[in-house]
Motif scaffolding. Sequence first.
Motif, PDB file in Angstrom:
ATOM      1  N   ARG A   1     -16.442 -20.299  16.485  1.00  0.00           N
ATOM      2  CA  ARG A   1     -17.003 -19.144  17.188  1.00  0.00           C
ATOM      3  C   ARG A   1     -16.512 -19.127  18.632  1.00  0.00           C
ATOM      4  NH1 ARG A   1     -21.389 -20.913  20.293  1.00  0.00           N
ATOM      5  NH2 ARG A   1     -22.240 -22.955  19.701  1.00  0.00           N
ATOM      6  N   VAL A   2     -16.464 -17.938  19.208  1.00  0.00           N
ATOM      7  CA  VAL A   2     -16.015 -17.752  20.590  1.00  0.00           C
ATOM      8  C   VAL A   2     -17.153 -18.099  21.543  1.00  0.00           C
ATOM      9  CG1 VAL A   2     -15.154 -16.095  22.284  1.00  0.00           C
ATOM     10  CG2 VAL A   2     -14.411 -15.939  19.889  1.00  0.00           C
ATOM     11  N   ASP A   3     -16.844 -18.854  22.588  1.00  0.00           N
ATOM     12  CA  ASP A   3     -17.798 -19.128  23.658  1.00  0.00           C
ATOM     13  C   ASP A   3     -17.569 -18.067  24.737  1.00  0.00           C
ATOM     14  OD1 ASP A   3     -19.207 -20.007  25.879  1.00  0.00           O
ATOM     15  OD2 ASP A   3     -18.770 -22.122  25.530  1.00  0.00           O
ATOM     16  N   LEU A   4     -18.417 -17.040  24.765  1.00  0.00           N
ATOM     17  CA  LEU A   4     -18.210 -15.922  25.685  1.00  0.00           C
ATOM     18  C   LEU A   4     -18.363 -16.339  27.148  1.00  0.00           C
ATOM     19  CD1 LEU A   4     -19.985 -13.026  23.743  1.00  0.00           C
ATOM     20  CD2 LEU A   4     -17.533 -13.511  23.928  1.00  0.00           C
ATOM     21  N   ALA A   5     -19.212 -17.318  27.420  1.00  0.00           N
ATOM     22  CA  ALA A   5     -19.331 -17.813  28.792  1.00  0.00           C
ATOM     23  C   ALA A   5     -18.026 -18.475  29.236  1.00  0.00           C
ATOM     24  CB  ALA A   5     -20.499 -18.796  28.897  1.00  0.00           C
ATOM     25  N   ALA A   6     -17.406 -19.223  28.314  1.00  0.00           N
ATOM     26  CA  ALA A   6     -16.121 -19.854  28.632  1.00  0.00           C
ATOM     27  C   ALA A   6     -15.036 -18.808  28.846  1.00  0.00           C
ATOM     28  CB  ALA A   6     -15.722 -20.814  27.512  1.00  0.00           C
TER      29      ALA A   6
ATOM     30  N   PRO B   1     -16.044 -28.898  31.269  1.00  0.00           N
ATOM     31  CA  PRO B   1     -15.764 -29.504  29.959  1.00  0.00           C
ATOM     32  C   PRO B   1     -15.772 -28.521  28.788  1.00  0.00           C
ATOM     33  CG  PRO B   1     -18.052 -29.831  30.509  1.00  0.00           C
ATOM     34  CD  PRO B   1     -17.448 -29.096  31.676  1.00  0.00           C
ATOM     35  N   ARG B   2     -15.946 -27.232  29.066  1.00  0.00           N
ATOM     36  CA  ARG B   2     -16.000 -26.260  27.975  1.00  0.00           C
ATOM     37  C   ARG B   2     -14.617 -26.019  27.396  1.00  0.00           C
ATOM     38  NH1 ARG B   2     -21.189 -23.065  29.742  1.00  0.00           N
ATOM     39  NH2 ARG B   2     -21.326 -22.027  27.724  1.00  0.00           N
ATOM     40  N   THR B   3     -14.589 -25.445  26.203  1.00  0.00           N
ATOM     41  CA  THR B   3     -13.390 -24.857  25.633  1.00  0.00           C
ATOM     42  C   THR B   3     -13.743 -23.419  25.242  1.00  0.00           C
ATOM     43  OG1 THR B   3     -13.779 -25.339  23.285  1.00  0.00           O
ATOM     44  CG2 THR B   3     -12.788 -27.102  24.630  1.00  0.00           C
ATOM     45  N   ALA B   4     -12.758 -22.686  24.766  1.00  0.00           N
ATOM     46  CA  ALA B   4     -13.017 -21.314  24.343  1.00  0.00           C
ATOM     47  C   ALA B   4     -13.801 -21.252  23.033  1.00  0.00           C
ATOM     48  CB  ALA B   4     -11.692 -20.564  24.198  1.00  0.00           C
ATOM     49  N   PHE B   5     -13.947 -22.405  22.360  1.00  0.00           N
ATOM     50  CA  PHE B   5     -14.701 -22.481  21.110  1.00  0.00           C
ATOM     51  C   PHE B   5     -16.099 -23.023  21.388  1.00  0.00           C
ATOM     52  CE2 PHE B   5     -10.289 -22.666  19.869  1.00  0.00           C
ATOM     53  CZ  PHE B   5     -10.221 -21.896  18.720  1.00  0.00           C
ATOM     54  N   GLY B   6     -17.112 -22.288  20.955  1.00  0.00           N
ATOM     55  CA  GLY B   6     -18.481 -22.738  21.162  1.00  0.00           C
ATOM     56  C   GLY B   6     -18.752 -24.074  20.489  1.00  0.00           C
ATOM     57  N   GLY B   7     -19.324 -25.019  21.232  1.00  0.00           N
ATOM     58  CA  GLY B   7     -19.692 -26.320  20.690  1.00  0.00           C
ATOM     59  C   GLY B   7     -18.628 -27.383  20.811  1.00  0.00           C
TER      60      GLY B   7
ATOM     61  N   LEU C   1     -16.171  -6.668  32.376  1.00  0.00           N
ATOM     62  CA  LEU C   1     -17.110  -7.105  31.351  1.00  0.00           C
ATOM     63  C   LEU C   1     -18.338  -6.216  31.255  1.00  0.00           C
ATOM     64  CD1 LEU C   1     -16.960 -10.957  32.019  1.00  0.00           C
ATOM     65  CD2 LEU C   1     -15.763  -9.668  30.247  1.00  0.00           C
ATOM     66  N   GLY C   2     -18.691  -5.555  32.370  1.00  0.00           N
ATOM     67  CA  GLY C   2     -19.855  -4.684  32.342  1.00  0.00           C
ATOM     68  C   GLY C   2     -21.153  -5.413  32.119  1.00  0.00           C
ATOM     69  N   ARG C   3     -21.218  -6.675  32.558  1.00  0.00           N
ATOM     70  CA  ARG C   3     -22.447  -7.454  32.394  1.00  0.00           C
ATOM     71  C   ARG C   3     -22.528  -8.497  33.483  1.00  0.00           C
ATOM     72  NH1 ARG C   3     -20.958 -12.304  30.096  1.00  0.00           N
ATOM     73  NH2 ARG C   3     -18.968 -12.341  28.979  1.00  0.00           N
ATOM     74  N   SER C   4     -23.686  -9.153  33.602  1.00  0.00           N
ATOM     75  CA  SER C   4     -23.888 -10.163  34.634  1.00  0.00           C
ATOM     76  C   SER C   4     -23.076 -11.412  34.321  1.00  0.00           C
ATOM     77  CB  SER C   4     -25.372 -10.525  34.746  1.00  0.00           C
ATOM     78  OG  SER C   4     -25.838 -11.040  33.516  1.00  0.00           O
ATOM     79  N   ARG C   5     -22.829 -12.204  35.349  1.00  0.00           N
ATOM     80  CA  ARG C   5     -21.983 -13.387  35.194  1.00  0.00           C
ATOM     81  C   ARG C   5     -22.712 -14.498  34.449  1.00  0.00           C
ATOM     82  NH1 ARG C   5     -20.357 -11.215  39.989  1.00  0.00           N
ATOM     83  NH2 ARG C   5     -21.857 -12.338  41.262  1.00  0.00           N
ATOM     84  N   SER C   6     -21.914 -15.319  33.754  1.00  0.00           N
ATOM     85  CA  SER C   6     -22.432 -16.361  32.869  1.00  0.00           C
ATOM     86  C   SER C   6     -22.657 -17.657  33.643  1.00  0.00           C
ATOM     87  CB  SER C   6     -21.425 -16.618  31.749  1.00  0.00           C
ATOM     88  OG  SER C   6     -20.299 -17.295  32.287  1.00  0.00           O
ATOM     89  N   PRO C   7     -23.300 -18.659  33.003  1.00  0.00           N
ATOM     90  CA  PRO C   7     -23.527 -19.948  33.679  1.00  0.00           C
ATOM     91  C   PRO C   7     -22.282 -20.809  33.791  1.00  0.00           C
ATOM     92  CG  PRO C   7     -24.357 -20.018  31.432  1.00  0.00           C
ATOM     93  CD  PRO C   7     -23.944 -18.599  31.684  1.00  0.00           C
ATOM     94  N   CYS C   8     -21.165 -20.423  33.189  1.00  0.00           N
ATOM     95  CA  CYS C   8     -19.981 -21.282  33.183  1.00  0.00           C
ATOM     96  C   CYS C   8     -19.434 -21.496  34.586  1.00  0.00           C
ATOM     97  CB  CYS C   8     -18.908 -20.684  32.274  1.00  0.00           C
ATOM     98  SG  CYS C   8     -17.380 -21.643  32.190  1.00  0.00           S
ATOM     99  N   LEU C   9     -19.263 -20.415  35.343  1.00  0.00           N
ATOM    100  CA  LEU C   9     -18.633 -20.529  36.658  1.00  0.00           C
ATOM    101  C   LEU C   9     -19.521 -21.202  37.701  1.00  0.00           C
ATOM    102  CD1 LEU C   9     -16.603 -17.236  36.792  1.00  0.00           C
ATOM    103  CD2 LEU C   9     -15.711 -19.558  36.864  1.00  0.00           C
TER     104      LEU C   9
ATOM    105  N   ALA D   1     -12.065  -5.346  22.927  1.00  0.00           N
ATOM    106  CA  ALA D   1     -12.897  -4.178  22.630  1.00  0.00           C
ATOM    107  C   ALA D   1     -14.377  -4.542  22.630  1.00  0.00           C
ATOM    108  CB  ALA D   1     -12.500  -3.588  21.280  1.00  0.00           C
ATOM    109  N   GLU D   2     -14.677  -5.798  22.224  1.00  0.00           N
ATOM    110  CA  GLU D   2     -16.067  -6.248  22.157  1.00  0.00           C
ATOM    111  C   GLU D   2     -16.619  -6.598  23.532  1.00  0.00           C
ATOM    112  OE1 GLU D   2     -18.630 -10.086  20.506  1.00  0.00           O
ATOM    113  OE2 GLU D   2     -16.612  -9.701  19.727  1.00  0.00           O
ATOM    114  N   VAL D   3     -15.846  -7.347  24.326  1.00  0.00           N
ATOM    115  CA  VAL D   3     -16.378  -7.870  25.589  1.00  0.00           C
ATOM    116  C   VAL D   3     -15.955  -7.054  26.800  1.00  0.00           C
ATOM    117  CG1 VAL D   3     -16.397 -10.186  24.626  1.00  0.00           C
ATOM    118  CG2 VAL D   3     -14.469  -9.475  26.042  1.00  0.00           C
ATOM    119  N   GLY D   4     -14.887  -6.236  26.689  1.00  0.00           N
ATOM    120  CA  GLY D   4     -14.362  -5.533  27.845  1.00  0.00           C
ATOM    121  C   GLY D   4     -14.703  -4.055  27.840  1.00  0.00           C
ATOM    122  N   GLN D   5     -14.756  -3.492  29.041  1.00  0.00           N
ATOM    123  CA  GLN D   5     -14.937  -2.058  29.190  1.00  0.00           C
ATOM    124  C   GLN D   5     -13.591  -1.367  29.013  1.00  0.00           C
ATOM    125  OE1 GLN D   5     -18.244  -0.651  29.921  1.00  0.00           O
ATOM    126  NE2 GLN D   5     -18.531  -2.711  29.091  1.00  0.00           N
ATOM    127  N   LYS D   6     -13.526  -0.398  28.108  1.00  0.00           N
ATOM    128  CA  LYS D   6     -12.249   0.218  27.758  1.00  0.00           C
ATOM    129  C   LYS D   6     -11.542   0.813  28.963  1.00  0.00           C
ATOM    130  CE  LYS D   6     -10.280   3.372  24.327  1.00  0.00           C
ATOM    131  NZ  LYS D   6     -10.594   4.300  23.193  1.00  0.00           N
TER     132      LYS D   6
END
Length: 633
Positions: A178-183, A196-202, A452-460, A591-596
Amino acid sequence: MCGLCGYLALRSGTPPMPLDVLGAMCGLLHHRGPDDEGTYISPDGRAMLGHRRLAILDLSAAGRQPMQNEDGTVFMVCNGEIYNHAELRAPLMGQGHHFASGSDSEVIVHLYEELGEQCVERLDGMFALAIYDARQRTLVLARDRFGIKPLYFFSDSDVILFASEIRALLACPQVPRRVDLAAIEGYLALGAVPSPRTAFGGILKLPPGSLLTAHEDVSDPLELQRYWSVADCEPVQGLTDEECEYRFRGLLDQSVSKMMVSDVPLGVLLSGGTDSAAVCALASRLSTQPMNAFTVSIQDVQATCEDAAAREVAAVCGAAHHCTSVGWEALIEDLPAVALQMEEPIADYTAVAVYRLCQFAKANGITVALGGEGADELLAGYDRYSKLALVERFLWRWFRSSPDWLKRVTAGLLAPAAGTYGCEALCGGVEGADLVWGGATAFLNVDRDRLLGRSRSPCLPLYNESVGQVVTEQRRRGADTLQIAGAVDLAYRLPDLLLTRLDKLSMAWALECRVPFLDHALVEFAIGLRANLKVRRGVTKYPLRRMLPERLPKATRLGAKRGMLGTAAIVLHDPLWTFARRQITDSPLLAEVGQKTAVRHVLERAVRTRDKLSCYRVWVLLNLALWHQAYFE
């Protein structure tokens, strides 16, 4: 150089991992180690180690892994090279340890018997390793100081799984795909997913210079600790130019010398630039026969052609020069393969050239290659380092000491002229951030919000907190701005982006790449040099340039840094531009995470302005789309 994988059941009663899964993990690492395969399975099935071997030292079957100690209670797999294995071996033999091979990796088993986990502090080399101690019922994972070799892991309440590559972990039923959207937001900011994250959740990266110990049947089974950090490097005081050059050259000379030890053919990856030229010159002087040097260029793009300068460097060094030229169609054809090999989105537009260069070197019979990675971080080679020093000298000290209302007014007045990075730095300064902040290099805060059209994630925030610890510790030790900027890049950008690129794209062809500038004694000296010893009258990497032979081309000795493919604006060349635009606009993930409209604006701005940042953002989106296509479509 190899690939490793394995498993440990953390809780009694956990069903053992099926043997065919271990076999599948090893099979997915075949390209890293085509010469041999070995496995270890504990009698109770709770511990499993797998290894694919690329034979470099002691090519006999005696070098097969996993390796074990004399009584069969400690088992080890390693990916990498231990350069000081000979000096470690002699005292261990004196203490009664028996060696069954001439392999450099075998010293780790016996050194662990003597020192336990702290044995990694004695290792001089690049490595990722796993040790299973049947007596203590523990698994130890470790990674070299700079993250030259990768190591990934997944854990839940029952098991821990680890491997040199993410694909091997994805073969395990316990590991979700699965995709880690925060990453992904971290990637959009930095051009690579921050550890220590990767683009894959977990799935996580083991950070450079770290140990992870897993204990069987305890309430808190995982223990992570750092055994080395660049933050602890002390500034070097009171050196003259001559003393600096003498010590730097001596350490680099020693590093190149020990990295040339090999039982298989060795060469140099050569551009027309300063770093690889220095490696080629030293290696050629130490070699008893002409070195083989390899270069890549792109057809019909003069700005990317390094062939002429590299050929001249090779001639001066007495090396045999080999060059391959890549056409546009081949480059485009390679991009999906590169995305698959990288395993995570990494916005590096030179990656496809590195992929072709490594393939070319391997096809010419080379198994070990020397590269120039790390010099820019050690010696302030990037233009932004000099700009940081100027900003600090003429603006920042006054800005930081000003009252908040004056900071806000100043930031507003200077923003139009400060550029995107400068504007974000000024805004950070209003909030009390340090000038060296390790922040965005691709999409800045406001741009990510728009995209992204949304608030920032805990990753950064977690990344910025980690960077802040390095900055604070270096400030406490009296480091200047260029020292701190280099330390931050060495700790984060180098392992997460540049070294990941080098490992994945070289090992795709079973080519071991060694990096002489990342010898830890050299790093601890060079990272601590004051700014006036690194940059002189606008000339960066001053100690390195001083030691280069006068016969080398002037552009190589004194020229500005240039990327292997020129600039990011290469993306605007057709047919690459047509390919990139189609991949980005058709990407389900974007298309899912970005504003067109925001995605379209990125593409339009790159065509309109042709500036470096706008074109680089296209590469960021393109690599994200290609990665998602490779692993999820």
